[in-house]
Design an enzyme around this catalytic site. Structure first.
Site, short mmCIF file in Angstrom:
data_model
loop_
_atom_site.label_atom_id
_atom_site.label_comp_id
_atom_site.label_asym_id
_atom_site.label_seq_id
_atom_site.Cartn_x
_atom_site.Cartn_y
_atom_site.Cartn_z
CE LYS A 71 -14.46 -0.57 9.43
NZ LYS A 71 -13.02 -0.34 9.39
CB THR A 73 -11.74 -9.16 5.69
OG1 THR A 73 -10.89 -8.45 4.79
CG2 THR A 73 -11.53 -10.65 5.53
NE ARG A 94 -16.93 2.42 4.61
CZ ARG A 94 -15.75 2.78 5.10
NH1 ARG A 94 -15.41 4.05 5.13
NH2 ARG A 94 -14.91 1.88 5.56
CE LYS A 105 -7.88 1.03 6.33
NZ LYS A 105 -8.75 0.06 5.64
CB ALA A 273 -14.81 6.83 9.40
CG PHE A 301 -10.52 4.85 9.80
CD1 PHE A 301 -9.37 4.14 9.45
CD2 PHE A 301 -10.89 5.91 8.98
CE1 PHE A 301 -8.62 4.49 8.32
CE2 PHE A 301 -10.14 6.27 7.87
CZ PHE A 301 -9.01 5.55 7.53
CG PHE A 378 -3.71 -12.36 11.64
CD1 PHE A 378 -3.29 -11.97 10.38
CD2 PHE A 378 -4.63 -11.56 12.30
CE1 PHE A 378 -3.77 -10.81 9.80
CE2 PHE A 378 -5.12 -10.40 11.73
CZ PHE A 378 -4.69 -10.02 10.47
CD1 TRP A 406 -7.82 -12.10 4.56
CD2 TRP A 406 -6.68 -14.02 4.72
NE1 TRP A 406 -6.76 -12.03 3.68
CE2 TRP A 406 -6.05 -13.20 3.76
CE3 TRP A 406 -6.13 -15.28 4.98
CZ2 TRP A 406 -4.90 -13.60 3.07
CZ3 TRP A 406 -5.00 -15.68 4.29
CH2 TRP A 406 -4.39 -14.85 3.34
#
Length: 552
Positions: A71, A73, A94, A105, A273, A301, A378, A406
């Site tokens: 998210k 990224t 954030r 994570k 969250a 999240f 991906f 990415w």
């Protein structure tokens, strides 16, 4: 393949003064933290506060796998892409907590070629905001215990102290502790505990406060516990709000940094969250809206947590109106949500797991905001899988585009940026919160549980019912609800993947965050102090010749 930190360390950063110029910030409106970080002064807000707002876009996601769905990224890469197509944009993001950084994570600075930098600083101590929040929180704890030690004039009942200490690390051993041991001069023994800093009410207050005066007033309203007659004791009763505000006087100012492609990012606040409201600060978002044409912000999240709180708490309280929502999904998460042992191909699992995405789209549309779905790509993704998801989304009335940020940075987000701009230009947002905050506590929780989670029934424990009566007695029941539950499922059971139906959800406890201005409802086994995994990321992080290694 280069790691995130290797990509970040190769970045050619511009001096933060140059980044500021791109969005019309004067040098004397910066409070510098070296060459590449700065606080934004009150002088800036006073100058731009009467300017018209740009468009506000929320970036959220489907229910994640344990590794997350990219998210941050996607948001950072989309911000980079906006500048490539001539749009003046700011990402309002954030701050990371060191708990996940050293846990499992990771941070919150994006990844690959879509990151905010300096990445190492941001993921560790940054400008000290987290430490200031921890210190203010723990000063209040110290003043509570000192007041009791010095005669307890307020009659604080040590069995009814609700305020906990905090630390910005995952440490399960601190969830429940006893303080004041060692004899008469060491304090009064009592049960206590620690939250992770991002779960502290002070973090929520910092993120929802309009300015320093509002911050001070909110700090004063914090309820720390009750006396023997059941009457509330606040930080104001302990005369603690002034000194806490002093500690936070710099932390309340938003931080300016940059992306790998030297586009501006305002980074401020970092509540989780799944246990808090999961959004960056109101001050950062408002400032970004005055300085740019399009603001991209995130909520943590899945959309059942972060987006729901962004839309029902942050936007409602701060009078913000989102113009569009970008919903991030991955094929691996769709497969994860639908997989069973009978599936012969990943596409079969995706076709079952697509119900998770479908529910999130339907939920977000209930708020009257246009939705754009993006697949965070991906290398193993197949064209047939992508086409299936694209067709599915468009049938639901949601625009769709692939994100390759990415791998390719801003260039990999150009198509998504164009799609989003088209949506902003051609679709109208009719944003409205899901519930009226003047409804009863039970009604508000039931609306969230039934409309967003699709629970059949909400059960309230005896403790939760007592909490509700106490909150009503304090006349604080007309506040929004901040749900605390697992991020892996719509339900309160992390094993119920996909789009579960016919389930019941149990509210075990409610906590009043009177300073922040919401009521936290804890469901299932969710905890406000995480623990480290069997193999924490901390084992692989180190420094060699002053170069940090192993940080993602």
């Amino acid at each position: 393949m280069s790691s995130d930190i290797q990509i970040a360390q190769r970045a050619k950063m511009q001096k933060i003064k140059e980044i500021a110029k791109k969005i019309g910030i004067n040098e004397d409106e910066l409070e510098l933290f070296g060459d590449y970080k700065a606080k934004l002064s009150d002088k800036l807000w006073n100058r731009v506060k009467d300017k018209p707002d740009g468009k506000l876009v929320l970036v959220t996601a489907i229910n994640p796998t344990p590794a997350g769905e990219g998210k941050s990224t996607t948001m950072v890469g989309l911000g980079q892409a906006m500048w490539k197509i001539g749009q003046k944009s700011i990402v309002a993001i954030r701050e990371p907590s060191m708990g996940p950084v050293f846990g499992i994570k990771g941070g919150a600075a994006g990844g690959g070629h879509a990151q905010v930098v300096p990445m190492e600083d941001i993921n560790l101590h940054f400008t000290g905001d987290m430490h200031a929040i921890s210190s203010a929180n723990n000063l209040l704890s110290a003043m509570i215990d000192n007041h009791i030690q010095q005669g307890n004039e307020l009659g604080i009942d040590t069995r009814q102290i609700t305020w906990k200490r905090c630390v910005d690390l995952n440490d399960r051993s601190l969830r429940n502790v006893v303080v004041g041991l060692g004899g008469k001069m060491q304090g009064v023994p009592r049960e206590d505990g620690f939250n992770i800093t991002v779960a502290s009410e002070i973090m929520a207050i910092l993120c929802l406060a309009n300015d320093l005066d509002d911050l001070k007033n909110r700090l004063a309203n914090i309820i720390v516990g009750y006396n023997h007659d059941g009457e509330k004791i606040t930080a104001k009763d302990l005369r603690a709000e002034g000194s806490m505000a002093v500690i936070l006087k710099d932390a309340i100012k938003p931080n300016l940094v940059q992306t790998l492609e030297n586009t501006p990012a305002i980074m401020h606040g970092g509540p989780f969250a799944n246990i808090a409201h999961g959004c960056n600060s109101v001050q950062a978002t408002r400032l970004a809206l005055k300085l740019s044409d399009i603001v991209l912000t995130e909520a943590g999240f899945g959309a059942d947590l972060g987006a729901e709180k962004f839309l029902n708490i942050k936007c409602n309280l701060a009078k913000l109106k989102p113009n569009a929502i970008v919903l991030v999904a991955t094929l691996r998460a769709l497969a994860y949500n639908g997989k069973n042992n009978e599936d012969k191909t990943r596409l079969e699992s995706i076709k079952k797991g697509i119900v998770n995405l479908e529910r999130h789209i339907e939920n977000l549309q209930k708020f009257g905001v246009p939705v754009v779905v993006t697949l965070n790509a991906f290398t193993e993704d197949e064209s047939e899988e992508i086409e299936f998801v694209k067709t599915f989304c468009e049938k639901l009335g949601a625009d769709f585009e692939i994100s390759e940020v990415w791998e390719k940075g801003g260039e990999g987000g150009v198509k998504l940026a164009k799609k989003l701009v088209t949506t902003l230009e051609n679709k109208t947002s009719n944003y409205a919160p899901l519930y009226d905050i003047n409804l009863s506590i039970q009604n508000k929780i039931e609306i969230i549980a039934k409309e967003i989670y699709r629970a059949e029934k909400v059960n309230f424990s005896q403790k939760a019912l007592k909490n509700i009566e106490q909150i009503k007695k304090l006349e604080k029941d007309k506040l929004p609800i901040c749900m605390a539950k697992t991020q892996y499922s719509f339900s309160d059971d992390p094993k119920k993947l996909g789009a579960p139906k016919n389930f019941e959800i149990t509210i075990r406890e409610l906590r009043l965050s009177a300073g922040a201005g919401f009521i936290v409802a804890l469901a299932g086994d969710i905890m406000t102090m995480p623990g480290l995994p069997k193999k924490p990321a901390a084992e692989e992080i180190g420094i060699n010749n002053e170069i940090i290694e192993g940080l993602f």
